[in-house]
Write an enzyme that holds these catalytic residues in place. Structure first.
Site, short mmCIF file in Angstrom:
data_model
loop_
_atom_site.label_atom_id
_atom_site.label_comp_id
_atom_site.label_asym_id
_atom_site.label_seq_id
_atom_site.Cartn_x
_atom_site.Cartn_y
_atom_site.Cartn_z
N LYS A 14 0.83 -1.21 0.00
CA LYS A 14 0.00 0.00 0.00
C LYS A 14 0.86 1.26 0.00
O LYS A 14 0.55 2.21 -0.71
CB LYS A 14 -0.95 0.01 1.21
CG LYS A 14 -1.92 -1.16 1.24
CD LYS A 14 -2.97 -1.02 2.34
CE LYS A 14 -2.40 -1.05 3.74
NZ LYS A 14 -1.87 -2.38 4.16
N ARG A 89 -9.53 0.48 9.19
CA ARG A 89 -9.09 -0.87 9.49
C ARG A 89 -10.12 -1.66 10.28
O ARG A 89 -9.89 -2.83 10.57
CB ARG A 89 -7.82 -0.78 10.33
CG ARG A 89 -6.58 -1.35 9.63
CD ARG A 89 -5.44 -1.14 10.61
NE ARG A 89 -4.26 -1.84 10.31
CZ ARG A 89 -3.24 -1.34 9.59
NH1 ARG A 89 -3.33 -0.17 9.01
NH2 ARG A 89 -2.16 -2.04 9.44
N ARG A 128 11.59 -6.40 4.82
CA ARG A 128 11.50 -4.96 5.12
C ARG A 128 12.09 -4.68 6.50
O ARG A 128 12.75 -3.66 6.71
CB ARG A 128 10.03 -4.52 5.06
CG ARG A 128 9.82 -3.03 5.31
CD ARG A 128 8.41 -2.60 4.97
NE ARG A 128 7.48 -2.83 6.07
CZ ARG A 128 6.16 -2.60 6.00
NH1 ARG A 128 5.62 -2.16 4.89
NH2 ARG A 128 5.39 -2.83 7.03
N ARG A 134 11.56 -0.88 11.75
CA ARG A 134 10.26 -1.07 12.40
C ARG A 134 10.27 -2.33 13.24
O ARG A 134 10.44 -3.43 12.71
CB ARG A 134 9.16 -1.15 11.34
CG ARG A 134 8.73 0.21 10.84
CD ARG A 134 7.64 0.11 9.81
NE ARG A 134 6.48 -0.63 10.27
CZ ARG A 134 5.36 -0.71 9.58
NH1 ARG A 134 5.24 -0.08 8.42
NH2 ARG A 134 4.34 -1.41 10.04
N ARG A 146 -0.41 -9.77 13.10
CA ARG A 146 -0.99 -8.67 12.33
C ARG A 146 -1.88 -9.20 11.21
O ARG A 146 -2.92 -8.64 10.92
CB ARG A 146 0.11 -7.77 11.75
CG ARG A 146 0.65 -6.77 12.78
CD ARG A 146 2.06 -6.36 12.49
NE ARG A 146 2.21 -5.59 11.29
CZ ARG A 146 3.37 -5.44 10.63
NH1 ARG A 146 4.46 -6.03 11.09
NH2 ARG A 146 3.43 -4.71 9.55
P1 ADP Z 1 1.17 -2.40 7.97
O1 ADP Z 1 0.04 -2.20 7.01
O2 ADP Z 1 2.41 -2.89 7.33
O3 ADP Z 1 0.78 -3.22 9.17
P2 ADP Z 1 0.88 0.28 9.05
O4 ADP Z 1 1.95 1.27 9.04
O5 ADP Z 1 -0.35 0.56 8.26
O6 ADP Z 1 1.61 -1.03 8.54
O7 ADP Z 1 0.43 -0.05 10.54
C1 ADP Z 1 1.32 -0.42 11.56
C2 ADP Z 1 0.56 -0.62 12.87
O8 ADP Z 1 -0.05 0.62 13.26
C3 ADP Z 1 -0.60 -1.62 12.84
O9 ADP Z 1 -0.18 -2.95 13.07
C4 ADP Z 1 -1.51 -1.08 13.95
O10 ADP Z 1 -1.06 -1.46 15.23
C5 ADP Z 1 -1.34 0.42 13.85
N1 ADP Z 1 -2.37 1.05 12.98
C6 ADP Z 1 -2.15 1.68 11.79
N2 ADP Z 1 -3.31 2.14 11.27
C7 ADP Z 1 -4.28 1.79 12.15
C8 ADP Z 1 -5.69 1.95 12.18
N3 ADP Z 1 -6.35 2.57 11.19
N4 ADP Z 1 -6.38 1.46 13.24
C9 ADP Z 1 -5.75 0.83 14.25
N5 ADP Z 1 -4.43 0.63 14.29
C10 ADP Z 1 -3.69 1.10 13.25
#
Ligand code: ADP
Length: 192
Positions: A14, A89, A128, A134, A146
């Site tokens: 994404k 999400r 990654r 991260r 996740r």
């Molecule tokens: P990825 O899609 O690789 O998991 P993100 O950067 O989108 O990476 O998200 C990393 C973490 O941040 C998620 O595992 C979650 O804990 C938190 N997070 C991100 N966006 C949201 C959201 N919209 N609602 C709840 N938690 C979120």
């Protein structure tokens, strides 16, 4: 306005596709993951709360994320449109987003999902993790958690948009250009 949601599991690409899409469609990029990591980097109370969930592979509570999105809207009042990446999400977040956009007299134009198999996702994220710094990308158990959270809490969000015929999905495996072309095609189909 033109508001796009880029949907898909962690590691589906994404972020990579978002950079290209915001440029092509002149959108403001809203990545809740990036916003949360900025909060953590600045050691804010919100960041400290979020970190405890993120490190375990869990979602940050809806009200925290929704409040952050609302603030971001306030900072980007003149935007032509937004690209939502990693948000919504949960179904509750999708409903809250509908309400926030309603207040701006606009709505979601299209949702495009990137489809990638679990094994490919785990491989990409571990890779990654070697360079991203991260902590949630270095531990396979956290990565699988996740993905499980994605299936349980995020995948149902697709129904929310299928009901209103805004949902399209494309294969998220191939070259960055191939995937980008497929995403653009899916968007253009929804805009017709
Ligand atoms: P990825 O899609 O690789 O998991 P993100 O950067 O989108 O990476 O998200 C990393 C973490 O941040 C998620 O595992 C979650 O804990 C938190 N997070 C991100 N966006 C949201 C959201 N919209 N609602 C709840 N938690 C979120």
């Amino acid at each position: 306005m033109f508001n796009l949601v880029l949907f898909g599991p962690p590691g589906s690409g994404k972020g990579t596709q978002s950079d290209k899409l915001v440029e092509k469609y002149k959108l403001v990029h809203l990545s809740t993951g990036n916003l949360l990591r900025e909060e953590i980097a600045h050691h804010t109370p919100l960041g400290m709360e979020a970190k405890s969930f993120m490190d375990k592979g869990q979602l940050v509570p809806d009200e925290v994320v929704i409040g952050m999105v609302d603030n971001y809207f306030d900072k980007h009042k003149g935007a032509r449109g937004f690209l939502f990446d990693g948000f919504p999400r949960t179904v509750a977040q999708a409903r809250a987003l509908d309400n926030l956009l309603d207040l701006k007299m606009t709505s979601i134009s299209a949702v495009v999902a990137l489809e990638v198999t679990e094994e490919e996702l785990v491989k990409r994220l571990l890779n990654r993790g070697k360079t991203s710094g991260r902590s949630d990308d270095t531990n396979e158990e956290v990565i699988r958690k996740r993905y499980a959270v994605y299936l349980k809490e995020t995948a149902p969000v697709s129904e929310h948009y299928k009901k209103v015929k805004k949902f399209e999905s494309v294969k998220g495996e191939g070259t960055v250009e191939e995937i980008f072309n497929a995403v653009c095609k899916a968007i253009d189909k929804k805009l017709e």
